[in-house]
Motif scaffolding. Structure first.
Motif, PDB file in Angstrom:
ATOM      1  N   VAL A 320      72.161   7.856  44.651  1.00  0.00           N
ATOM      2  CA  VAL A 320      71.204   7.656  43.565  1.00  0.00           C
ATOM      3  C   VAL A 320      71.571   6.371  42.822  1.00  0.00           C
ATOM      4  O   VAL A 320      72.697   5.869  42.948  1.00  0.00           O
ATOM      5  N   PRO A 321      70.671   5.813  42.023  1.00  0.00           N
ATOM      6  CA  PRO A 321      71.017   4.628  41.227  1.00  0.00           C
ATOM      7  C   PRO A 321      72.141   4.938  40.233  1.00  0.00           C
ATOM      8  O   PRO A 321      72.299   6.087  39.796  1.00  0.00           O
ATOM      9  N   ARG A 322      72.875   3.915  39.881  1.00  0.00           N
ATOM     10  CA  ARG A 322      73.997   4.111  38.967  1.00  0.00           C
ATOM     11  C   ARG A 322      73.548   4.679  37.625  1.00  0.00           C
ATOM     12  O   ARG A 322      74.224   5.525  37.026  1.00  0.00           O
ATOM     13  N   SER A 323      72.420   4.214  37.123  1.00  0.00           N
ATOM     14  CA  SER A 323      71.937   4.707  35.827  1.00  0.00           C
ATOM     15  C   SER A 323      71.678   6.204  35.880  1.00  0.00           C
ATOM     16  O   SER A 323      71.973   6.941  34.925  1.00  0.00           O
ATOM     17  N   ALA A 325      73.176   8.308  37.994  1.00  0.00           N
ATOM     18  CA  ALA A 325      74.491   8.948  38.110  1.00  0.00           C
ATOM     19  C   ALA A 325      75.154   9.072  36.747  1.00  0.00           C
ATOM     20  O   ALA A 325      75.773  10.097  36.433  1.00  0.00           O
ATOM     21  N   ARG A 326      75.002   8.043  35.934  1.00  0.00           N
ATOM     22  CA  ARG A 326      75.607   8.067  34.601  1.00  0.00           C
ATOM     23  C   ARG A 326      75.006   9.186  33.748  1.00  0.00           C
ATOM     24  O   ARG A 326      75.720   9.883  33.018  1.00  0.00           O
ATOM     25  N   ARG A 327      73.686   9.370  33.846  1.00  0.00           N
ATOM     26  CA  ARG A 327      73.046  10.440  33.074  1.00  0.00           C
ATOM     27  C   ARG A 327      73.520  11.813  33.555  1.00  0.00           C
ATOM     28  O   ARG A 327      73.785  12.710  32.754  1.00  0.00           O
ATOM     29  N   HIS A 328      73.628  11.984  34.867  1.00  0.00           N
ATOM     30  CA  HIS A 328      74.102  13.260  35.400  1.00  0.00           C
ATOM     31  C   HIS A 328      75.536  13.539  34.955  1.00  0.00           C
ATOM     32  O   HIS A 328      75.869  14.679  34.584  1.00  0.00           O
ATOM     33  N   LEU A 329      76.398  12.542  34.996  1.00  0.00           N
ATOM     34  CA  LEU A 329      77.793  12.732  34.601  1.00  0.00           C
ATOM     35  C   LEU A 329      77.889  13.135  33.133  1.00  0.00           C
ATOM     36  O   LEU A 329      78.664  14.026  32.772  1.00  0.00           O
ATOM     37  N   ALA A 330      77.090  12.474  32.300  1.00  0.00           N
ATOM     38  CA  ALA A 330      77.113  12.814  30.872  1.00  0.00           C
ATOM     39  C   ALA A 330      76.655  14.244  30.639  1.00  0.00           C
ATOM     40  O   ALA A 330      77.228  14.976  29.823  1.00  0.00           O
ATOM     41  N   ALA A 331      75.631  14.659  31.375  1.00  0.00           N
ATOM     42  CA  ALA A 331      75.122  16.022  31.208  1.00  0.00           C
ATOM     43  C   ALA A 331      76.136  17.053  31.708  1.00  0.00           C
ATOM     44  O   ALA A 331      76.348  18.088  31.067  1.00  0.00           O
ATOM     45  N   LEU A 332      76.779  16.777  32.838  1.00  0.00           N
ATOM     46  CA  LEU A 332      77.784  17.709  33.371  1.00  0.00           C
ATOM     47  C   LEU A 332      78.998  17.781  32.452  1.00  0.00           C
ATOM     48  O   LEU A 332      79.623  18.841  32.325  1.00  0.00           O
ATOM     49  N   TYR A 333      79.303  16.661  31.805  1.00  0.00           N
ATOM     50  CA  TYR A 333      80.391  16.684  30.824  1.00  0.00           C
ATOM     51  C   TYR A 333      80.014  17.564  29.633  1.00  0.00           C
ATOM     52  O   TYR A 333      80.828  18.371  29.153  1.00  0.00           O
ATOM     53  N   ASP A 334      78.804  17.418  29.168  1.00  0.00           N
ATOM     54  CA  ASP A 334      78.351  18.248  28.048  1.00  0.00           C
ATOM     55  C   ASP A 334      78.390  19.727  28.410  1.00  0.00           C
ATOM     56  O   ASP A 334      78.633  20.585  27.554  1.00  0.00           O
TER      57      ASP A 334
END
Length: 862
Positions: A320-323, A325-334
């Motif tokens: 997936v695009p990096r942007s 991936a960044r949103r998914h990582l932030a959500a999984l962290y939350d």
């Protein structure tokens, strides 16, 4: 060849058989060490008594400089062992000014064995600044070096997720000034002298408080359901935090809804074999609550073979695009499904990784392998881009890259080095997985991409392992140059680590392959490497022949950078043979070529050696100017050890010209760097030069201390030239303090070594010093013979400094014989030479002449 790596609950074996590798069992997890603490949790609940007792005990011991025990923190999965250790470390970090280190020992990483202690020690030594070539291979040797590095220091070390005491004990510092916090699911009762801290589940009221804090809601109005919910979680902090994350994102939900969901989840997880059903149930609830695309993203993250990753790697793994991936990582962290170790670097709890991999199995092997292929391509191609920036004076023949995926912009050598350091454990883990699965082309490509960084930073044992596997993998191809390049990369690491016979064999094999296909560029590279190996084994004539053949081929090909590489190595051989003018010419040619091709590292190295030659030729102003330029280039490149090497020799120039204080300061700074980097050879040179500086400043006690320490290190690293230099300087020190018997013994040893190595300048210096000793002993005729022989050698070498010292020695004999006019002429000539070249020795000769011939010195010119 076979390699065995033991662990308490498994083993791995792989063997090279012809051109194949046979793999059995699982690979060991990569050693991951960070010199910063993980982020502290803001919602730390309970453990007040255990935490306060630990903090008070450590602060009391620190204030009184008392010994600190090892603290072994144990408990079941998800109970918060790591959070407890990290919270304690953040509270106590100020008491340990020499640093904090965090190591994950991977006792329970899915698909991998626990990390080997020998690998952890390699990473610890590397992060402590030890250069790769100076990290020893064996467990005991690494443990000894680690303890030595921490002697007298106060460091806080967290050893997280340990499998048992056998894994931990080699990693502990030898000093009791350091704080060691060890976490494990097992009780480490066999860990000698450890203070045990056993953590159980939270009390129900503590678990409810944690649920309330993390969910951001007041649960007092649902007190009964809250109590039931945390009990379903086993009151484990990990499980409670995950449920709290779901509640925070669904403010309309009631706690009773989650109780029902938990019961359903327990049923669905019967086949996942998780270690704790309560924790596993919370994973299932959190996973089912994710949107479909995030579910796939989450499952793919579990395939990553390393301990941590960033958004670039996640994007590649999932496709997936990096942007995004960044949103998914932030959500999984939350959602508490991943942790953020530090800004932009994410990590999964071992149990969550187990869970995601169990889920990923349902995706099918093809989809998972496709994801891993994208990840491998990202790491390999980004490493190749970094490799280009790192540069090297001898190229390894890495082909150009095309079609690189989206990756970080590594626009400078500093950025490339930082990226490689951050991703080293991941690169090694990916390389190991390609080896394990017999993915031969990828094995070769990973070895290519990591070659230069592994040469510079190690770990050497893992580098050799990877390059051996790549060499075996390359044999499966029908591409002889590829096989030869793999052999050259292997040989480079071998000769840098001191394994000259194996390196020579590998290079000769590569040379044969290049000749079979008439690859002239490859032959030139192999010959240059062969010349280096023969140089390092003091086979100067054979080295010269190989390097001259390499140079000829590079000239035929019009390869300027290759010519510069060969010329630099030839120049080093020349000055090792005391051919200083020849060395200077070769190095000047190399420098010009490096400038033409804009190779800054090559320029810095050529300038360094040119400065050294100009010092040996007693051209002190030029030597200082050139070494300062080399220092500046190394500084710009971020090459700390190269800068220190030039600084050390600049100090030698300042010593010769009488700037003793500045020289000692420069050499002391260089010595600090060498010790921090673990460069024992450079350490011996710095100690030697410091000894000479104090000797020249007539501070004899300090001189002898440094020189005796230098002698020990020289013999440790098997440096005969360094040993000869130190023996000469020690002999000179004892001549000046009047211990002529010991001085004679030391100088005789030095002279023997210099003659064995055909080092004429060293021989001349020693002959002059022996002449002084003989004259002081009353053996005037023998003294004269030694000074006359030194004079002949000095003039043949164009060494005005030793020529002047020989003339002064001959003048002493003439004065003893009553030949005053002859004595004055010799002393005046010696003084004139030394004054012309700017040597501080001129003042000493002038004083000696005034003492020998009162009133005569003022009559110069009559």
């Amino acid at each position: 060849m076979s390699l065995r790596a033991g662990a308490e609950d498994g083993s791995r074996i792989y063997q090279a058989v012809g051109d194949q590798y046979i793999y059995e069992g699982l690979p060991a997890a990569p050693a991951s060490v960070t010199n910063t603490l993980p982020r502290d949790t803001f919602a730390f609940e309970g453990r007040d008594g255990e935490l306060q007792k630990l903090v008070d005990a450590v602060r009391h011991a620190s204030a009184s400089r008392g010994p600190l025990p090892v603290y072994a923190i144990d408990g079941m999965p998800g109970v918060g062992k790591t959070a407890f250790a990290v919270r304690a470390a953040h509270l106590l970090a100020d008491a340990f000014p020499d640093g904090t280190l965090f190591v994950n020992l991977h006792a329970h990483s899915a698909g991998q064995l626990p990390v080997e202690p020998v690998d952890v020690l390699g990473s610890l030594l590397s992060i402590a600044g030890v250069a790769a070539q100076y990290i020893p291979a064996g467990l005991d040797a690494r443990a000894a070096m680690w303890r030595d590095r921490l002697a007298g220091k106060r460091v806080l070390l967290i050893l997280d997720n340990a499998t048992g005491h056998h894994q931990v004990e080699p990693l502990l510092p030898g000093t009791d000034n350091c704080l060691n916090l060890v976490t494990s699911r097992r009780r480490l009762s066999a860990l000698d002298g450890a203070v045990s801290i056993s953590l159980g589940p939270l009390a129900p009221d503590e678990a409810i408080n944690l649920l309330s804090t993390l969910s951001g809601r007041d649960v007092s109005c649902e007190e009964a359901d809250a109590d039931a919910l945390v009990r379903l979680c086993g009151c484990l902090p990990l499980a409670v935090s995950m449920l709290a994350g779901r509640l925070r994102h669904h403010p309309s939900w009631l706690l009773g809804d989650l109780i029902e969901d938990m019961a359903d989840a327990q049923t669905r997880l019967d086949e996942l074999r998780a270690e704790d059903s309560a924790v596993a149930a919370t994973f299932e609830l959190s996973y089912q609550d994710l949107p479909a695309d995030r579910k796939l993203f989450f499952r793919r993250l579990g395939l990553h073979p390393g301990e941590e990753l960033d958004d670039w790697a996640a994007a590649a793994l999932v496709g997936v695009p990096r942007s995004q991936a960044r949103r998914h990582l932030a959500a999984l962290y939350d959602d508490h499904l991943i942790d953020e170790l530090r800004r932009g670097r994410y990590h999964m709890h071992d149990l969550i990784r187990d869970y995601t991999r169990a889920l990923a199995e349902a995706d099918g092997e093809a989809g998972n392998e496709e994801a891993m292929g994208r990840l491998f391509d990202y790491y390999r191609q980004t490493a190749s881009l970094a490799d280009r920036q790192l540069g090297h004076t001898l190229r390894a023949g890495i082909p150009s890259i095309s079609g690189a995926p989206s990756c970080p912009d590594l626009a400078s050598r500093t950025e490339a080095l930082k990226w490689m350091e951050s991703e080293r454990a991941n690169l090694l883990a990916c390389a190991q997985r390609t080896i394990q699965h017999g993915q031969h082309p990828r094995v070769v490509r990973f070895a290519e991409a990591m070659a230069r960084y592994l040469q510079q930073a190690g770990p050497w044992d893992r580098a050799i392992e990877i390059h051996r596997a790549a060499t075996a993998a390359a044999q499966r191809s029908a591409d002889p140059p590829e096989q030869a390049r793999a052999l050259i990369r292997l040989a480079t690491v071998q000769y840098l680590s001191g394994d000259y016979p194996q390196a020579r064999e590998a290079v000769n094999c590569a040379l044969g392959l290049y000749r079979d296909v008439s690859d002239l560029s490859g032959q030139a590279s192999a010959l240059c490497h062969l010349g280096i190996i023969h140089k390092l084994t003091n086979e100067h004539e054979v080295s010269t022949q190989a390097l001259e053949r390499s140079l000829s081929l590079y000239r035929h090909l019009g390869d300027q950078e290759g010519q510069a590489d060969a010329l630099t190595q030839l120049g080093i051989v020349r000055y090792w043979q005391s051919d200083y003018s020849g060395a200077s010419q070769l190095l000047e040619q190399a420098l010009k070529l490096y400038r033409d091709v804009e190779n800054l590292l090559g320029q810095a190295n050529a300038l360094h050696h040119l400065g050294l030659v100009r010092w040996l030729l007693d051209d002190y102003p030029v030597a200082a100017e050139v070494l300062e330029k080399a220092m500046a280039l190394h500084r710009d490149l971020g090459n700390r050890i190269g800068m220190a090497e030039s600084q050390n020799w600049l100090g030698a120039v300042w010593c010769t010209t009488g700037r003793y204080e500045a020289a000692a300061e420069a050499q002391s700074e260089a010595l600090t760097v060498f010790r921090e980097m673990g460069s024992r050879f450079d350490e011996s040179e710095a100690l030697y030069h410091l000894g000479v500086t104090h000797l020249s400043a007539e501070e004899y006690d300090a001189a002898v201390r440094y020189l005796e320490e230098a002698l020990v290190v020289c013999r440790c690293v098997d440096s005969p030239l360094g040993e000869a230099d130190v023996l000469w300087a020690l002999g000179a020190a004892h001549v000046r303090t009047g211990d002529l018997t010991l001085a004679a013994e030391l100088l005789d040893q030095s002279l023997t070594l210099y003659r064995e190595m055909e080092n004429s300048l060293g021989e001349a210096a020693t002959l002059n010093e022996i002449g002084k000793l003989l004259f002081a002993s009353g053996r005037h005729t023998q003294a004269l013979e030694h000074h006359e022989l030194a004079l002949s050698l000095a003039r043949s070498l164009n060494s005005p400094f030793e020529e002047a010292l020989a003339l002064a020695g001959i003048g002493r004999h003439a004065h003893y014989e009553g030949e005053t006019v002859v004595a004055i002429d010799h002393f005046r000539n010696a003084h004139s030479i030394l004054e012309r070249i700017g040597a501080a020795e001129a003042e000493k000769i002038q004083r000696e002449l005034a003492d020998l011939l009162p009133g005569m010195l003022d009559e110069r010119g009559k």
